[in-house]
Write a protein that holds these residues in place. Structure first.
Motif, short mmCIF file in Angstrom:
data_model
loop_
_atom_site.label_atom_id
_atom_site.label_comp_id
_atom_site.label_asym_id
_atom_site.label_seq_id
_atom_site.Cartn_x
_atom_site.Cartn_y
_atom_site.Cartn_z
N VAL A 183 0.86 -1.18 0.00
CA VAL A 183 0.00 0.00 0.00
C VAL A 183 0.90 1.23 0.00
CG1 VAL A 183 -1.78 1.28 1.22
CG2 VAL A 183 -1.81 -1.23 1.25
N ALA A 197 -8.64 8.34 1.83
CA ALA A 197 -9.07 6.98 1.52
C ALA A 197 -8.10 5.95 2.09
CB ALA A 197 -9.18 6.80 0.01
N LEU A 198 -6.81 6.24 2.04
CA LEU A 198 -5.80 5.29 2.53
C LEU A 198 -5.99 4.99 4.02
CD1 LEU A 198 -2.02 5.18 1.73
CD2 LEU A 198 -2.76 5.19 4.11
N PHE A 201 -8.92 2.61 4.65
CA PHE A 201 -8.63 1.36 3.93
C PHE A 201 -7.67 0.50 4.76
CE2 PHE A 201 -6.38 -1.28 0.87
CZ PHE A 201 -7.36 -1.64 -0.05
N ASN A 204 -9.10 -0.66 8.20
CA ASN A 204 -10.02 -1.78 8.08
C ASN A 204 -9.29 -3.09 7.77
OD1 ASN A 204 -12.94 -2.51 8.04
ND2 ASN A 204 -12.45 -3.16 5.94
N PHE A 281 -2.52 5.12 -3.63
CA PHE A 281 -3.60 6.08 -3.42
C PHE A 281 -3.24 7.47 -3.95
CE2 PHE A 281 -4.79 2.71 -0.58
CZ PHE A 281 -6.17 2.74 -0.57
N TYR A 348 -5.61 3.99 -7.10
CA TYR A 348 -6.89 4.26 -6.47
C TYR A 348 -7.01 5.78 -6.33
CZ TYR A 348 -10.42 3.46 -2.65
OH TYR A 348 -11.53 3.43 -1.85
N LYS A 360 -14.66 7.62 2.92
CA LYS A 360 -14.41 6.68 4.01
C LYS A 360 -15.21 5.40 3.85
CE LYS A 360 -14.48 6.28 9.05
NZ LYS A 360 -14.76 6.99 10.34
N ALA A 363 -13.80 3.25 1.08
CA ALA A 363 -12.53 2.63 1.45
C ALA A 363 -12.74 1.39 2.30
CB ALA A 363 -11.65 3.63 2.17
N VAL A 364 -13.67 1.47 3.24
CA VAL A 364 -13.96 0.31 4.10
C VAL A 364 -14.56 -0.83 3.29
CG1 VAL A 364 -15.36 -0.49 6.04
CG2 VAL A 364 -14.19 1.72 6.17
N ALA A 366 -14.26 -1.29 0.07
CA ALA A 366 -13.25 -1.75 -0.88
C ALA A 366 -12.25 -2.69 -0.21
CB ALA A 366 -12.53 -0.56 -1.50
N SER A 367 -11.84 -2.36 1.01
CA SER A 367 -10.87 -3.23 1.69
C SER A 367 -11.52 -4.54 2.11
CB SER A 367 -10.26 -2.51 2.89
OG SER A 367 -11.25 -2.11 3.82
#
Length: 388
Positions: A183, A197-198, A201, A204, A281, A348, A360, A363-364, A366-367
């Motif tokens: 990442v 976003a990172l 992500f 999570n 990101f 991303y 937010k 991101a959650v 997506a992860s």
């Protein structure tokens, strides 16, 4: 709308490159404007008839058209002042926001005329910070990483030092297997929504949940969230302290920042590890996921396609835009991951003005979705290169 950040929860021809951004300030009878803080940028400042007139210029040219500005205003009395910002070498991109505590940010009404940004802001004896986006500094990254390092199997350390000898921090989350996720963040200093976003992500990925526990048991994670600390500190538009776009250096590796990550990945593979996926990101004018083409020969072939397809169904009506492509000569990080390790890298990108709550939430989701997708694969499906 009020923006709120919780950092813990959460070949160019150089024309005129300067490695140090000078502090700019101007004082009037009752006003003081200054850029004496990290991530600030003002290149010229005047107070004319009580109105603040600022000028912003890039660190060097040619450069991506992303004029960044950040400064603070102090007034002896409470009042409203007019501010204008003219851009040299670029055009309006980031809309003005104000904050007194640098946590809660209030977007300001503005207009742009003849490439000059105009707005009014309430000021007082308490300094008011004005910036194109929320301020996320090198110190904020350090605080966030140290908070995560309190968890088991999470290690915070210094990967190395930048051009101007600032620490580049990293997190390692170690599981029981030999597969590694990478990442990366903040190659481009003003791209704050990528950072917004990172944070969730990664939070999570290593959260206290059954899914995260299963994921962390199998996969290792390398996180380098702030690769360009010099650019962040200097308030650069795009580049590092040498005037180079780091996301165009993953082929030539002329910059210490990209070399540090390259060498870390080499060390991982030389020790028997396998790089199996990477996400980088960024921010741009719209939400978009830059991917490698499905027929590029990466493994598993349709991992990213199926991941993003699932996201489309889960986060509707949010629009998931996917743009496959490869640029073998440009030195982009995702291309380097694909060519060097034979696995997927993705850029991303979050829109500059995308609602922060949506960033937010996405991101959650997506992860979560990525963890589920990767856990359904077998180690043999990641046929990436190994230097073991």
């Amino acid at each position: 709308m009020l923006y709120k950040i919780s950092f813990i929860i959460l070949s160019f021809v150089v024309i005129a490159c300067s490695s140090v951004q000078p502090v700019t300030r101007c004082d009037g009878p009752d006003l003081k404007i200054s850029s004496n803080f990290e991530n600030a940028r003002v290149n010229d400042c005047k107070i004319v008839d009580g109105k603040i007139k600022l000028s912003i210029t890039p660190e060097n040219e040619p450069i991506n058209d992303s004029p960044w500005y950040a400064f603070k205003i102090t007034s002896t009395t409470e009042k409203e002042v007019e501010v204008s910002i003219s851009y040299q070498g670029g055009h309006q991109r980031y809309t003005p926001k104000a904050s007194q505590n640098r946590i809660n940010w209030q977007p300001l009404k503005y207009r742009v005329r003849n490439n000059v940004l105009h707005f009014k802001v309430a000021v007082s004896p308490t300094p008011t910070f004005i910036a194109g986006q929320e301020l996320i500094t090198n110190k904020d990254y350090d605080i966030w990483m140290k908070s995560l390092a309190k968890q088991p199997n999470v290690r915070h350390y210094t990967l190395g030092q930048s051009t101007q000898l600032r620490d580049i921090g990293a997190l390692e989350v170690t599981g029981e297997g030999d597969e590694w996720i990478v990442v990366l963040g903040r190659q481009h200093p003003p791209e704050v929504t990528g950072a917004l976003a990172l944070f969730p992500f990664v939070n999570n990925l290593i959260a206290d949940s059954q899914l995260s526990a299963r994921f962390m048991q199998r996969f290792n994670i390398l996180i380098v969230p702030d690769l360009n600390p010099d650019g962040v500190a200097l308030g650069n538009w795009r580049h590092n302290a040498n005037g180079v776009d780091l996301n165009r250096d993953w082929k030539a590796f002329k910059q210490v920042e990209s070399r540090l990550v390259r060498d870390k990945l080499k060390a991982i593979t030389q020790s028997g590890g396998k790089i199996v996926f990477a996400v980088d990101f960024h921010s741009t004018k719209k939400d978009i996921f830059y991917t490698m083409p499905s027929d590029y020969g990466l493994n598993p072939p349709l991992l990213v396609e199926s991941w993003l397809a699932e996201l489309r169904e889960t986060v509707s009506p949010f629009v998931i835009r996917e743009q496959p492509g490869h640029n073998s000569d440009k030195g982009i990080f995702k291309q380097f991951i694909a060519d060097e390790y034979g696995v997927h890298g993705i850029t991303y990108e979050m829109g500059d003005n995308t609602d922060r709550a949506v960033i937010k939430k996405l991101a959650v989701v997506a992860s979560d979705s990525l963890m589920q997708k990767m856990l359904t694969t077998t180690p043999s499906e990641f046929k990436g290169k190994s230097l073991k």
